[in-house]
Scaffold this active site. Sequence first.
Site, PDB file in Angstrom:
ATOM      1  N   HIS A 187       0.830  -1.211   0.000  1.00  0.00           N
ATOM      2  CA  HIS A 187       0.000   0.000   0.000  1.00  0.00           C
ATOM      3  C   HIS A 187       0.867   1.266   0.000  1.00  0.00           C
ATOM      4  O   HIS A 187       2.079   1.200  -0.141  1.00  0.00           O
ATOM      5  CB  HIS A 187      -0.988  -0.025   1.154  1.00  0.00           C
TER       6      HIS A 187
ATOM      7  N   GLU B  14      -1.575   0.245   8.168  1.00  0.00           N
ATOM      8  CA  GLU B  14      -0.757  -0.807   7.567  1.00  0.00           C
ATOM      9  C   GLU B  14       0.349  -0.212   6.705  1.00  0.00           C
ATOM     10  O   GLU B  14       1.485  -0.696   6.704  1.00  0.00           O
ATOM     11  CB  GLU B  14      -1.652  -1.718   6.721  1.00  0.00           C
TER      12      GLU B  14
ATOM     13  N   GLU C 145       2.264 -11.669   5.736  1.00  0.00           N
ATOM     14  CA  GLU C 145       1.286 -11.019   6.616  1.00  0.00           C
ATOM     15  C   GLU C 145       1.844 -11.147   8.030  1.00  0.00           C
ATOM     16  O   GLU C 145       1.804 -12.224   8.638  1.00  0.00           O
ATOM     17  CB  GLU C 145      -0.068 -11.715   6.515  1.00  0.00           C
TER      18      GLU C 145
END
Length: 315
Positions: free
Chosen positions: A105, A142, A279
């Site tokens: 992101h 995040e 993750e």
Amino acid sequence: MSYVGPDFDPPQPRRRRRRALTMAAAALVPGALLGWLLYEAVGGDGDGAGNAAVRSSESPSSAAPTPSTTTDDKPPGPTPTADSTSAPAGSGPLKGKVVVIDPGHNPNNFQHTAEINRKVNIGTNWKECDTTGTSTNDGYTEAKFTLDVAHRMRTLLEKQGATVKFTQDGDRSWGPCVDERARIGNDAHADAVVSIHADGAGAGQRGFHVILPGKVDEGAADTGPIVAPSRALGERIAGSFVRVTGNAPSNYVGDGTGLVTRKDLGGLNLSTVPKVFVECGNMRDSKDAAQLTSDTWRQKAARGISEGIVSFLRG
């Protein structure tokens, strides 16, 4: 990365398992995740240990403010500068090796919804360029997490002699899109590419997992040549992550192995070099969030991932 968004299939229910997970972990990651299982068996707990409970879904909490998917992206727009080569590598065991780090992101994506919502071709179909990413209940994003871990990894890997490139360093207004993120690794002829993320699953769903590319041969996607080396990379990272952080593999995906194979992620489908997604934990769970927001723990996470990369590249 949250499990809501363009790069994810609907949540898959999973069956409850207990001791069978021990055999699965030992088989998939020889000697690595087995270390966690032994740790758990002797009563390990505390900040480094994951929750052993098994949940039935990998979908994020509906309260997540900006749930997003794991993506790797490519938008038109500002030319990225962070994908340039790192400082000249010195001597070390990774001299001559190229590692691309993909911080999931972009901190500014939320200001460019039209741009990140446009569709790009991921080989098997068309999906959104990128998403905003998820965040903790207290608003730690995040995107901020992934950049922090990426910077720490770059320092560690450069000390080993590697040349390190980023797909983005928060220095562009949005993106890049998932297809461009894959292309950056391909164009660099990277020896390994790792995309850093944190999940947005439900409270009580804890632990890390590594996403591996499945075999896809459709359109622009042909992962056949990278499936095996990517699995080897993912197994090394998973084992190292357990050892360094003391954290358990995910209790909601991967059947306790910490490994998940997917065919719906553009960043993996379009890669021509070994690549995995990590993750690091679930931002929507308070216990995982306490670790993800800790400087000390993020350094451990960066070490765990980096040492896995080093192990893979040294063979």
